[in-house]
Enzyme design. Sequence first.
Site, PDB file in Angstrom:
ATOM      1  N   SER A  56       0.821  -1.213   0.000  1.00  0.00           N
ATOM      2  CA  SER A  56       0.000   0.000   0.000  1.00  0.00           C
ATOM      3  C   SER A  56       0.856   1.265   0.000  1.00  0.00           C
ATOM      4  O   SER A  56       2.028   1.243   0.404  1.00  0.00           O
ATOM      5  CB  SER A  56      -0.916   0.005   1.229  1.00  0.00           C
ATOM      6  OG  SER A  56      -1.652  -1.189   1.282  1.00  0.00           O
TER       7      SER A  56
HETATM    8  N1  SAM Z   1      -0.379  -5.084   4.231  1.00  0.00           N
HETATM    9  C1  SAM Z   1       0.273  -5.347   2.990  1.00  0.00           C
HETATM   10  C2  SAM Z   1       1.655  -4.790   2.908  1.00  0.00           C
HETATM   11  O1  SAM Z   1       2.106  -4.132   3.851  1.00  0.00           O
HETATM   12  O2  SAM Z   1       2.298  -5.044   1.892  1.00  0.00           O
HETATM   13  C3  SAM Z   1      -0.540  -4.909   1.802  1.00  0.00           C
HETATM   14  C4  SAM Z   1      -1.582  -5.851   1.507  1.00  0.00           C
HETATM   15  S1  SAM Z   1      -2.346  -5.888  -0.061  1.00  0.00           S
HETATM   16  C5  SAM Z   1      -2.968  -4.294  -0.275  1.00  0.00           C
HETATM   17  C6  SAM Z   1      -3.749  -6.898   0.433  1.00  0.00           C
HETATM   18  C7  SAM Z   1      -3.424  -8.319   0.729  1.00  0.00           C
HETATM   19  O3  SAM Z   1      -4.581  -8.941   1.280  1.00  0.00           O
HETATM   20  C8  SAM Z   1      -3.026  -9.122  -0.484  1.00  0.00           C
HETATM   21  O4  SAM Z   1      -1.766  -9.676  -0.291  1.00  0.00           O
HETATM   22  C9  SAM Z   1      -4.124 -10.201  -0.567  1.00  0.00           C
HETATM   23  O5  SAM Z   1      -3.651 -11.431  -1.046  1.00  0.00           O
HETATM   24  C10 SAM Z   1      -4.567 -10.289   0.872  1.00  0.00           C
HETATM   25  N2  SAM Z   1      -5.891 -10.866   1.118  1.00  0.00           N
HETATM   26  C11 SAM Z   1      -7.053 -10.667   0.449  1.00  0.00           C
HETATM   27  N3  SAM Z   1      -8.049 -11.369   1.023  1.00  0.00           N
HETATM   28  C12 SAM Z   1      -7.511 -12.007   2.094  1.00  0.00           C
HETATM   29  C13 SAM Z   1      -8.030 -12.881   3.102  1.00  0.00           C
HETATM   30  N4  SAM Z   1      -9.312 -13.250   3.161  1.00  0.00           N
HETATM   31  N5  SAM Z   1      -7.181 -13.335   4.040  1.00  0.00           N
HETATM   32  C14 SAM Z   1      -5.875 -12.989   4.032  1.00  0.00           C
HETATM   33  N6  SAM Z   1      -5.324 -12.190   3.103  1.00  0.00           N
HETATM   34  C15 SAM Z   1      -6.137 -11.687   2.157  1.00  0.00           C
END
Ligand code: SAM
Length: 217
Positions: free
Chosen positions: A64
């Site tokens: 992000s």
């Molecule tokens: N916090 C992260 C970072 O610092 O890089 C950014 C995360 S990215 C915007 C969102 C993440 O949420 C993705 O890696 C995606 O695979 C994950 N995601 C989506 N749905 C999810 C779920 N139900 N459980 C766990 N992870 C999930």
Amino acid sequence: MKDLDFEAMRKKMVEEQLIPRGISEKRVLESFNKVPRHEFVPKELWQSAYNDYPLPIGGGQTISQPYMVALMTESLKLKGDERILEVGTGSGYQAAILAKLAKEVYSIERFQDLADTAKKALDSLGYKNVKIKVGDGTLGWEEFAPYDGIIVTAGAPGIPESLVNQLKDNGRLVIPIGGSGFGQVMTIVEKTGHAIRTSEICGCMFVPLIGKEGWDR
Ligand code: SAM
């Protein structure tokens, strides 16, 4: 690639992206000055690792924008002794920031390869208070509940009930709510007894939260 001065790049990020937009908590700003964000993105993106936008980390997912990470982190009002759950480990950067500001961090990612890469980065930088697992984070991580704070880094259709249930009394949940695109709203959920109070802080755009209490796909 020419030599990059990452310390100077971090300082510039804090001074030009975070402080002017109202991020003011000293500990939060310090953590952004310290955590090497470039270590959480592919090497070919190191030059833009501290820029004012999200970056791709593979599998269609993103790390992000620094300001969003800071805003969500500051919203948790951390003092240092908290147990935090993060849903959406992604690159591991948000987890590293939280690890500096709270006592224990539990982070769930739905993709094995992202979880592995994030764990490798966190381990090599010496973060010992972060645990990562692969799974559906919309259901939380019951084993270590309840949490003082929960941060969801993907956009949800609504507030997942399991996450509210795993929040401590007086705990805070920060979560983007809404459809795809700019229709999402960063929302803070405060729990007091069985009651919850929600407040909306700004519009935002995150990849979808996919899972049992999230989107289908
Ligand atoms: N916090 C992260 C970072 O610092 O890089 C950014 C995360 S990215 C915007 C969102 C993440 O949420 C993705 O890696 C995606 O695979 C994950 N995601 C989506 N749905 C999810 C779920 N139900 N459980 C766990 N992870 C999930």
